[in-house]
Scaffold this active site. Structure first.
Site, PDB file in Angstrom:
ATOM      1  N   GLY A  49      -4.410  52.519 -70.518  1.00  0.00           N
ATOM      2  CA  GLY A  49      -5.421  52.498 -71.581  1.00  0.00           C
ATOM      3  C   GLY A  49      -5.398  53.730 -72.461  1.00  0.00           C
ATOM      4  O   GLY A  49      -6.329  53.983 -73.216  1.00  0.00           O
ATOM      5  N   LEU A  50      -4.312  54.527 -72.368  1.00  0.00           N
ATOM      6  CA  LEU A  50      -4.252  55.771 -73.154  1.00  0.00           C
ATOM      7  C   LEU A  50      -3.297  55.636 -74.349  1.00  0.00           C
ATOM      8  O   LEU A  50      -2.936  56.637 -74.968  1.00  0.00           O
ATOM      9  CB  LEU A  50      -3.830  56.948 -72.265  1.00  0.00           C
ATOM     10  CG  LEU A  50      -4.764  57.253 -71.084  1.00  0.00           C
ATOM     11  CD1 LEU A  50      -4.252  58.441 -70.276  1.00  0.00           C
ATOM     12  CD2 LEU A  50      -6.195  57.516 -71.552  1.00  0.00           C
TER      13      LEU A  50
ATOM     14  N   SER B  30       2.160  53.012 -75.299  1.00  0.00           N
ATOM     15  CA  SER B  30       3.156  52.234 -76.039  1.00  0.00           C
ATOM     16  C   SER B  30       3.183  52.653 -77.514  1.00  0.00           C
ATOM     17  O   SER B  30       4.255  52.865 -78.101  1.00  0.00           O
ATOM     18  CB  SER B  30       2.813  50.751 -75.872  1.00  0.00           C
ATOM     19  OG  SER B  30       3.317  49.992 -76.905  1.00  0.00           O
TER      20      SER B  30
ATOM     21  N   ASP C 277      -4.437  52.056 -81.689  1.00  0.00           N
ATOM     22  CA  ASP C 277      -3.510  52.905 -80.926  1.00  0.00           C
ATOM     23  C   ASP C 277      -2.462  53.531 -81.847  1.00  0.00           C
ATOM     24  O   ASP C 277      -2.146  54.718 -81.736  1.00  0.00           O
ATOM     25  CB  ASP C 277      -2.779  52.076 -79.852  1.00  0.00           C
ATOM     26  CG  ASP C 277      -3.683  51.687 -78.703  1.00  0.00           C
ATOM     27  OD1 ASP C 277      -4.915  51.802 -78.858  1.00  0.00           O
ATOM     28  OD2 ASP C 277      -3.158  51.259 -77.659  1.00  0.00           O
TER      29      ASP C 277
ATOM     30  N   PRO D  61       0.450  58.433 -68.616  1.00  0.00           N
ATOM     31  CA  PRO D  61       0.863  57.246 -67.854  1.00  0.00           C
ATOM     32  C   PRO D  61       0.833  55.984 -68.718  1.00  0.00           C
ATOM     33  O   PRO D  61       0.092  55.930 -69.708  1.00  0.00           O
ATOM     34  CB  PRO D  61      -0.192  57.159 -66.738  1.00  0.00           C
ATOM     35  CG  PRO D  61      -1.365  57.929 -67.235  1.00  0.00           C
ATOM     36  CD  PRO D  61      -0.851  58.976 -68.183  1.00  0.00           C
TER      37      PRO D  61
ATOM     38  N   ALA E 145       2.160  55.549 -78.712  1.00  0.00           N
ATOM     39  CA  ALA E 145       2.650  56.937 -78.786  1.00  0.00           C
ATOM     40  C   ALA E 145       4.173  56.946 -78.753  1.00  0.00           C
ATOM     41  O   ALA E 145       4.832  57.657 -79.531  1.00  0.00           O
ATOM     42  CB  ALA E 145       2.084  57.762 -77.634  1.00  0.00           C
TER      43      ALA E 145
HETATM   44  O1  PMV Z   1      -4.773  49.660 -73.402  1.00  0.00           O
HETATM   45  P1  PMV Z   1      -4.426  50.340 -74.677  1.00  0.00           P
HETATM   46  O2  PMV Z   1      -4.245  51.814 -74.561  1.00  0.00           O
HETATM   47  O3  PMV Z   1      -3.264  49.678 -75.386  1.00  0.00           O
HETATM   48  O4  PMV Z   1      -5.710  50.136 -75.650  1.00  0.00           O
HETATM   49  C1  PMV Z   1      -6.016  48.848 -76.109  1.00  0.00           C
HETATM   50  C2  PMV Z   1      -7.202  48.828 -77.029  1.00  0.00           C
HETATM   51  C3  PMV Z   1      -7.691  47.414 -77.331  1.00  0.00           C
HETATM   52  O5  PMV Z   1      -8.862  47.537 -78.169  1.00  0.00           O
HETATM   53  C4  PMV Z   1      -8.112  46.688 -76.059  1.00  0.00           C
HETATM   54  C5  PMV Z   1      -6.628  46.581 -78.029  1.00  0.00           C
HETATM   55  C6  PMV Z   1      -6.392  46.937 -79.476  1.00  0.00           C
HETATM   56  O6  PMV Z   1      -5.359  46.512 -80.008  1.00  0.00           O
HETATM   57  O7  PMV Z   1      -7.232  47.610 -80.100  1.00  0.00           O
END
Ligand code: PMV
Length: 325
Positions: A111-112, A115, A158, A107, A117
């Protein structure tokens, strides 16, 4: 898709990730520990003719299509278009027109790392379609250019994890010379339950929130970021000695710091508590926060299934990932 497909098709893959410790602090130079998921994004690309001068990106199951040159009225689509245009510019030096199809397996806004990926899958697919090779450093640079459109100031964790071997644990540190990614070793498999709050979290908004805290109250915010950095160092030692009870307590501690930065939500707090009540050794949000996913540490595979069931009984999609060093 529009246009006539001309060249041979190419494909590419990018992994989603789960941050076990250190999100947000990693943007500000502290370390983080993450694992690449066994799902992420698959992309196919082909050069086309007759589709006009612009390249096209279609993403499923979102049902979204953008053209690299045609501004979108919807702000989210416009970000995707701009990110795609940046990558086309970097990858297609002779301005070949490509038609790319991405299939998301995770999804978005959860937070996974969806974008990043997608970006890595798209970059690799375009390179394959154009029969060109690119160094890992250049894939990372192109992915970071894409991520900057979405997140402004990405740490790069990421993008690095989107390129990493699936399932492997990594320590990540952002540095002026580039990201430093170190494999972590653990004697045992780590069972992590991922639960999705289904609240859309904006990484950009949450990263901005921390930057605002840093401006308004630098001493307090730096102290919290330092404390998260210490949690990450202690978690690395706990992983290396397979001390999961300690690892769980460190997850709870990390969550407390994230909550103090205003990155959690009542729903994420409830989910963490449900996981602990179902026997998790510790739990925290993962990724950007403000919604999205949480993770819980399970002592073994069967406890992992019980925690996942408790979360799904409470109405949240949940799955277990096994990571190892
Ligand atoms: O929310 P996601 O999956 O893009 O993870 C962000 C991770 C952060 O530490 C909050 C931002 C980053 O660029 O590291």
């Amino acid at each position: 898709m529009n246009g006539v497909q001309a060249g041979p098709p190419g494909s590419g893959q990018g992994s989603g990730k789960v941050i076990l410790f250190g999100e947000h602090a990693v943007v500000h130079g502290r370390p983080a520990i993450a694992a690449a998921l066994s799902r992420g994004c698959l992309a196919r690309a082909q050069t086309t003719t007759g589709a006009g001068a612009q390249s096209l990106l279609r993403v499923e199951p979102w049902g979204v299509q953008v053209g690299s040159a045609e501004p979108e009225a919807d702000p989210e689509r416009e970000l995707l278009r701009r990110a795609f245009a940046v990558v086309c510019e970097l990858c297609s030096s002779e301005r070949q027109v490509v038609s790319v199809q991405g299939e998301m397996e995770i999804p978005s806004g959860a937070g996974l790392g969806s974008s990043a990926a997608l970006s890595v899958a798209v970059i690799r697919a375009i390179d394959a379609a154009l029969q060109q090779s690119r160094s890992d450093a250049d894939v990372l640079a192109a992915s970071l250019a894409w991520e900057r459109v979405f997140h402004g100031n990405p740490s790069g964790v990421d993008s690095a994890m989107a390129m990493a071997t699936r399932g492997g644990l990594r320590r990540f540190v952002r540095s002026a010379a580039g990201p430093v990614l170190t494999p972590l070793h653990t004697n045992d498999v780590v069972h992590v339950v991922v639960g999705n709050s289904a609240e859309h979290g904006s990484t950009m908004a949450m990263v901005t929130r921390v930057a605002e805290h840093l401006q308004r109250d630098p001493a307090r915010t730096e102290a919290i970021l330092d404390a998260i950095g210490d949690v990450v160092d202690n978690a690395q030692r706990a992983l290396e000695t397979a001390d999961f009870a300690r690892l769980g307590r460190l997850m709870d501690e990390n969550q407390g710091h994230l909550e103090r930065l205003g990155l959690s939500t009542p729903k994420l707090e409830r989910m963490c508590q449900s996981a602990r009540d179902a026997g998790a050794l510790g739990a925290k949000l993962t990724g950007g926060g403000g919604g999205g996913c949480m993770i819980a540490l399970a002592a073994d595979a069967s406890r992992g299934q019980l925690i996942a069931r408790a979360l799904s009984d409470a109405g949240y999609a949940a799955f277990v990932v096994e990571v190892s060093g």
